[in-house]
Design a protein around this motif. Structure first.
Motif, short mmCIF file in Angstrom:
data_model
loop_
_atom_site.label_atom_id
_atom_site.label_comp_id
_atom_site.label_asym_id
_atom_site.label_seq_id
_atom_site.Cartn_x
_atom_site.Cartn_y
_atom_site.Cartn_z
N LYS A 159 0.83 -1.21 0.00
CA LYS A 159 0.00 0.00 0.00
C LYS A 159 0.86 1.25 0.00
O LYS A 159 0.56 2.23 -0.71
N LEU A 160 1.95 1.24 0.79
CA LEU A 160 2.84 2.40 0.85
C LEU A 160 3.49 2.64 -0.50
O LEU A 160 3.57 3.78 -0.97
N ILE A 161 3.96 1.57 -1.16
CA ILE A 161 4.60 1.71 -2.47
C ILE A 161 3.60 2.25 -3.49
O ILE A 161 3.92 3.17 -4.26
N ASN A 175 4.76 -5.73 -12.15
CA ASN A 175 3.61 -5.64 -11.26
C ASN A 175 4.09 -5.58 -9.81
O ASN A 175 4.93 -6.38 -9.40
N ILE A 176 3.55 -4.65 -9.06
CA ILE A 176 3.96 -4.51 -7.65
C ILE A 176 3.72 -5.81 -6.89
O ILE A 176 4.49 -6.17 -5.99
N GLU A 177 2.68 -6.52 -7.24
CA GLU A 177 2.35 -7.77 -6.56
C GLU A 177 3.41 -8.85 -6.79
O GLU A 177 3.47 -9.84 -6.07
N ASP A 178 4.28 -8.64 -7.81
CA ASP A 178 5.29 -9.65 -8.15
C ASP A 178 6.64 -9.41 -7.48
O ASP A 178 7.53 -10.25 -7.58
N ILE A 179 6.82 -8.26 -6.82
CA ILE A 179 8.10 -8.00 -6.17
C ILE A 179 8.18 -8.74 -4.84
O ILE A 179 7.15 -9.07 -4.24
N ASN A 180 9.39 -9.05 -4.41
CA ASN A 180 9.55 -9.75 -3.13
C ASN A 180 9.77 -8.75 -1.99
O ASN A 180 9.90 -7.54 -2.24
N LYS A 181 9.83 -9.26 -0.78
CA LYS A 181 9.94 -8.39 0.40
C LYS A 181 11.26 -7.64 0.42
O LYS A 181 11.33 -6.48 0.86
N TYR A 182 12.32 -8.27 -0.09
CA TYR A 182 13.63 -7.60 -0.14
C TYR A 182 13.57 -6.42 -1.10
O TYR A 182 14.06 -5.32 -0.79
N GLN A 183 12.97 -6.61 -2.27
CA GLN A 183 12.85 -5.52 -3.25
C GLN A 183 12.00 -4.38 -2.69
O GLN A 183 12.32 -3.20 -2.89
N ALA A 184 10.95 -4.73 -1.95
CA ALA A 184 10.10 -3.71 -1.34
C ALA A 184 10.91 -2.92 -0.32
O ALA A 184 10.82 -1.69 -0.24
#
Length: 207
Positions: A159-161, A175-184
């Motif tokens: 949500k923040l991104i 797609n934002i849903e495809d990034i991992n936690k490290y990338q976020a």
């Protein structure tokens, strides 16, 4: 809040003396200010917000001199100048040490609300603190790379991104849903900055 010019604390000391002085001042601050305040006051942040930094720095200097914890190099520095910088350093470190002792937060990581409730008395400390916080967040992300690279971001991170990209009128190529936690974790500190990075710059962070 003081209108002091933007200073670099202890810039007249060699690096070894800077590190040593910051260490013993932090230890003194923890032992004689933070710990007693936590034990005796129901609203410690209110007291820590308002106590006199300069007078506290003078007490700190006298104690360290009495206990022979100041080496010859430190004792040769003009006392007024050194006490002023100790006051600035105490001002900078107070919310972080309090947060670590009371909330068990890691070094230079702090609850946003607490950060806002305990403003600095010296203007230059605000930018210093924000820089330390940002670097601490980046270090935390790097330290968790192996684990987070296989995990999905939290709903709060997503949500923040999304909100920051929308506000800056930017999009990601994936797609934002495809990034991992490290990338976020890598992406968020940059999106929180006022500076706007170009599309290529954001994409490079994710590769």
């Amino acid at each position: 809040m003081s209108e002091e010019r933007i200073d670099i604390m202890f810039e007249y000391l060699i690096e070894k003396d800077q590190v040593n002085l910051k260490r013993i001042v932090s230890r003194w601050l923890k032992q004689f200010i933070i710990e007693p305040t936590l034990m005796q006051r129901t609203t410690p942040e209110s007291y820590l917000k308002g106590f006199n930094r300069k007078r506290t720095a003078e007490n700190c200097y006298e104690y360290l001199a009495l206990m022979k914890e100041l080496n010859n190099s430190l004792l040769q520095v003009d006392k007024k100048k050194l006490v002023k910088d100790i006051a600035m350093y105490i001002d900078l470190r107070t919310p972080f040490i309090y947060s670590h002792m009371d909330l068990e937060t890691p070094e230079y990581q702090i609850d946003k609300q607490l950060f806002e409730e305990m403003p600095f008395h010296y203007k230059s400390n605000n930018s210093k603190a924000l820089s330390f916080i940002k670097e601490a967040k980046k270090s935390m992300v790097l330290n968790h790379k192996t684990k987070w690279i296989s995990e999905k971001p939290t709903a709060k991170q997503i949500k923040l991104i999304e909100n920051k990209l929308k506000k800056k009128k930017q999009v990601l190529r994936i797609n934002i849903e495809d990034i991992n936690k490290y990338q976020a974790g890598i992406l968020i500190p940059y999106l929180l900055e006022k500076q706007i990075y170009d599309q290529e710059g954001l994409q490079n962070l994710l590769e």
